[in-house]
Design a protein around this motif. Structure first.
Motif, PDB file in Angstrom:
ATOM      1  N   TYR A  79       0.827  -1.207   0.000  1.00 56.42           N
ATOM      2  CA  TYR A  79       0.000   0.000   0.000  1.00 56.42           C
ATOM      3  C   TYR A  79       0.866   1.264   0.000  1.00 56.42           C
ATOM      4  N   LYS A  80       2.005   1.198   0.680  1.00 55.78           N
ATOM      5  CA  LYS A  80       2.895   2.370   0.751  1.00 55.78           C
ATOM      6  C   LYS A  80       3.461   2.745  -0.608  1.00 55.78           C
ATOM      7  N   VAL A  81       3.523   1.791  -1.512  1.00 56.28           N
ATOM      8  CA  VAL A  81       4.013   2.065  -2.879  1.00 56.28           C
ATOM      9  C   VAL A  81       2.917   1.703  -3.878  1.00 56.28           C
ATOM     10  N   ALA A  82       1.714   2.210  -3.628  1.00 56.41           N
ATOM     11  CA  ALA A  82       0.548   1.836  -4.438  1.00 56.41           C
ATOM     12  C   ALA A  82       0.689   2.253  -5.900  1.00 56.41           C
ATOM     13  N   VAL A  83       1.422   3.327  -6.161  1.00 60.92           N
ATOM     14  CA  VAL A  83       1.610   3.743  -7.555  1.00 60.92           C
ATOM     15  C   VAL A  83       2.325   2.653  -8.342  1.00 60.92           C
ATOM     16  N   GLN A  84       3.301   2.036  -7.701  1.00 61.77           N
ATOM     17  CA  GLN A  84       4.070   0.973  -8.363  1.00 61.77           C
ATOM     18  C   GLN A  84       3.330  -0.358  -8.357  1.00 61.77           C
ATOM     19  N   THR A  85       2.663  -0.665  -7.241  1.00 59.65           N
ATOM     20  CA  THR A  85       2.093  -2.007  -7.083  1.00 59.65           C
ATOM     21  C   THR A  85       0.661  -2.135  -7.592  1.00 59.65           C
ATOM     22  N   ILE A  86      -0.074  -1.039  -7.683  1.00 57.26           N
ATOM     23  CA  ILE A  86      -1.471  -1.119  -8.120  1.00 57.26           C
ATOM     24  C   ILE A  86      -1.713  -0.297  -9.394  1.00 57.26           C
ATOM     25  N   LEU A  87      -1.321   0.973  -9.363  1.00 58.62           N
ATOM     26  CA  LEU A  87      -1.617   1.840 -10.509  1.00 58.62           C
ATOM     27  C   LEU A  87      -0.854   1.418 -11.767  1.00 58.62           C
ATOM     28  N   ALA A  88       0.430   1.103 -11.628  1.00 63.36           N
ATOM     29  CA  ALA A  88       1.237   0.745 -12.804  1.00 63.36           C
ATOM     30  C   ALA A  88       0.694  -0.497 -13.526  1.00 63.36           C
ATOM     31  N   PRO A  89       0.347  -1.595 -12.823  1.00 62.60           N
ATOM     32  CA  PRO A  89      -0.234  -2.747 -13.541  1.00 62.60           C
ATOM     33  C   PRO A  89      -1.555  -2.432 -14.210  1.00 62.60           C
ATOM     34  N   MET A 100      -0.207 -15.370   1.888  1.00 62.47           N
ATOM     35  CA  MET A 100      -1.146 -15.725   0.818  1.00 62.47           C
ATOM     36  C   MET A 100      -2.322 -14.744   0.782  1.00 62.47           C
ATOM     37  N   ALA A 101      -2.867 -14.384   1.961  1.00 61.81           N
ATOM     38  CA  ALA A 101      -4.018 -13.477   2.005  1.00 61.81           C
ATOM     39  C   ALA A 101      -3.637 -12.086   1.481  1.00 61.81           C
ATOM     40  N   ALA A 102      -2.441 -11.615   1.823  1.00 60.06           N
ATOM     41  CA  ALA A 102      -2.005 -10.305   1.322  1.00 60.06           C
ATOM     42  C   ALA A 102      -1.855 -10.340  -0.205  1.00 60.06           C
ATOM     43  N   ALA A 103      -1.358 -11.468  -0.727  1.00 58.16           N
ATOM     44  CA  ALA A 103      -1.236 -11.607  -2.180  1.00 58.16           C
ATOM     45  C   ALA A 103      -2.612 -11.582  -2.845  1.00 58.16           C
ATOM     46  N   VAL A 104      -3.593 -12.205  -2.201  1.00 51.86           N
ATOM     47  CA  VAL A 104      -4.962 -12.201  -2.742  1.00 51.86           C
ATOM     48  C   VAL A 104      -5.504 -10.770  -2.772  1.00 51.86           C
ATOM     49  N   VAL A 105      -5.281 -10.023  -1.689  1.00 55.98           N
ATOM     50  CA  VAL A 105      -5.792  -8.644  -1.620  1.00 55.98           C
ATOM     51  C   VAL A 105      -5.183  -7.798  -2.740  1.00 55.98           C
ATOM     52  N   ARG A 106      -3.870  -7.917  -2.926  1.00 52.76           N
ATOM     53  CA  ARG A 106      -3.247  -7.120  -4.005  1.00 52.76           C
ATOM     54  C   ARG A 106      -3.744  -7.561  -5.381  1.00 52.76           C
ATOM     55  N   GLY A 107      -3.836  -8.870  -5.611  1.00 51.28           N
ATOM     56  CA  GLY A 107      -4.319  -9.349  -6.905  1.00 51.28           C
ATOM     57  C   GLY A 107      -5.732  -8.868  -7.193  1.00 51.28           C
ATOM     58  N   VAL A 108      -6.614  -8.960  -6.190  1.00 51.31           N
ATOM     59  CA  VAL A 108      -8.002  -8.527  -6.373  1.00 51.31           C
ATOM     60  C   VAL A 108      -8.070  -7.008  -6.560  1.00 51.31           C
ATOM     61  N   ALA A 109      -7.231  -6.267  -5.845  1.00 54.75           N
ATOM     62  CA  ALA A 109      -7.227  -4.799  -5.974  1.00 54.75           C
ATOM     63  C   ALA A 109      -6.816  -4.385  -7.383  1.00 54.75           C
ATOM     64  N   VAL A 110      -5.772  -5.023  -7.915  1.00 56.69           N
ATOM     65  CA  VAL A 110      -5.330  -4.699  -9.278  1.00 56.69           C
ATOM     66  C   VAL A 110      -6.394  -5.116 -10.295  1.00 56.69           C
ATOM     67  N   THR A 155      -9.609  -5.410  -9.846  1.00 56.04           N
ATOM     68  CA  THR A 155     -10.749  -4.494  -9.757  1.00 56.04           C
ATOM     69  C   THR A 155     -10.432  -3.174 -10.458  1.00 56.04           C
ATOM     70  N   GLY A 156      -9.197  -2.707 -10.297  1.00 55.68           N
ATOM     71  CA  GLY A 156      -8.791  -1.474 -10.976  1.00 55.68           C
ATOM     72  C   GLY A 156      -8.855  -1.601 -12.483  1.00 55.68           C
ATOM     73  N   VAL A 157      -8.384  -2.746 -13.005  1.00 55.84           N
ATOM     74  CA  VAL A 157      -8.437  -2.971 -14.457  1.00 55.84           C
ATOM     75  C   VAL A 157      -9.891  -3.020 -14.936  1.00 55.84           C
ATOM     76  N   LEU A 158     -10.739  -3.713 -14.180  1.00 64.06           N
ATOM     77  CA  LEU A 158     -12.151  -3.840 -14.560  1.00 64.06           C
ATOM     78  C   LEU A 158     -12.835  -2.477 -14.591  1.00 64.06           C
ATOM     79  N   LEU A 159     -12.662  -1.687 -13.535  1.00 66.20           N
ATOM     80  CA  LEU A 159     -13.333  -0.385 -13.464  1.00 66.20           C
ATOM     81  C   LEU A 159     -12.849   0.546 -14.571  1.00 66.20           C
TER      82      LEU A 159
END
Length: 253
Positions: free
Chosen positions: A18-28, A107-117, A119-123
């Motif tokens: 979450y601290k590097v959300a631009v790299q881990t969520i927005l970029a993908p 594993m749960a943290a990996a699921v949260v990041r995968g689902v967050a990315v 969801t971002g792609v879908l929206l």
């Protein structure tokens, strides 16, 4: 079970990406959007895979699942290799956490990041095309089970890798080829017979094909069969990851 320990490690893993959300969520999300714009612009007028479904709409579920797969794997694997490289893995191993709590938190943290990315792609994709939803249950099952599977594989790879080069090799020679050869951009029925047979041995194909079924109600293989294959793959990798954690392989010496 040490629920407080599990929750603390889980929150630590969430904060890490979450601290590097631009790299881990927005970029993908932007990367998936670029794939969508380029491929849909070039092929939308020439290809219709399912009757009544535009190629742009066909492409979106595949891109979502590819983003989920790659980012779930990246989350757990990169966290472990960074912890090993910097030496702060000791602060994870010293607390009274069992191998099961260790595995579940990563594993749960990996699921949260995968689902967050995903969801971002879908929206973002919904701005470009109307997408039907045939079954929310299938969407949820394939999304969570697939991200948990790759999160488990990421734990194994993160523990096995001694250097960032090893992990990059795993991503470049295993994850990327299996992702691109899994039917993200095409139906396997458009392939020659020999490549169709090879594709059926690729577990990523069942993740994407089943996930696509949740939108259109159409798929290359029976979605229940795909769900069984993906669940079996998760069971095997989860068992392997927990066995490695329990043995202390490359973690305790």
């Amino acid at each position: 079970m040490n629920l407080r320990g599990f929750y603390t490690l889980f929150c630590k893993e969430l904060l890490r990406f979450y601290k590097v959300a631009v790299q881990t969520i927005l970029a993908p999300v932007i990367t998936a959007l670029l794939y969508l714009l380029v491929f849909s612009h070039v092929l939308a007028d020439h290809i219709e895979v399912y009757p009544g479904v535009s190629y742009t709409a066909f492409l979106i579920p595949g891109l979502i699942m590819m983003a989920v797969i790659q980012n779930s794997f990246a989350n757990s694997s990169s966290s472990l290799i960074q912890s090993k490289y910097t030496g702060n893995i000791l602060f994870i191993l010293l607390p009274p956490l069992s191998y099961l709590e260790f595995y579940l938190a990563f594993m749960a943290a990996a699921v949260v990041r995968g689902v967050a990315v995903g969801t971002g792609v879908l929206l973002t994709a919904l701005f470009f095309v109307d997408l039907p939803l045939y079954s929310f249950l299938y969407l949820l099952l394939f999304g969570i089970i697939s991200s948990a599977t790759l999160g488990s594989l990421g734990i194994i790879a993160g523990i096995w890798a001694d250097k960032f080069d090893h992990l990059a090799g795993f991503q470049n020679f295993v994850i990327m080829p299996l992702s691109f050869l899994s039917g993200v951009f095409y139906s396997i029925h458009s392939l020659p017979e020999v490549w169709q047979t090879i594709s059926r041995f690729n577990p990523f194909f069942y993740m994407i094909d089943g996930f696509r079924y949740s939108f259109f109600g159409q798929s290359d293989v029976n979605p229940l069969f795909s769900l069984s294959v993906v669940s079996l793959f998760l069971l095997i990798l989860a068992s392997a990851a927990m066995w490695i954690l329990k043995s202390g392989y490359k973690l305790r010496n």
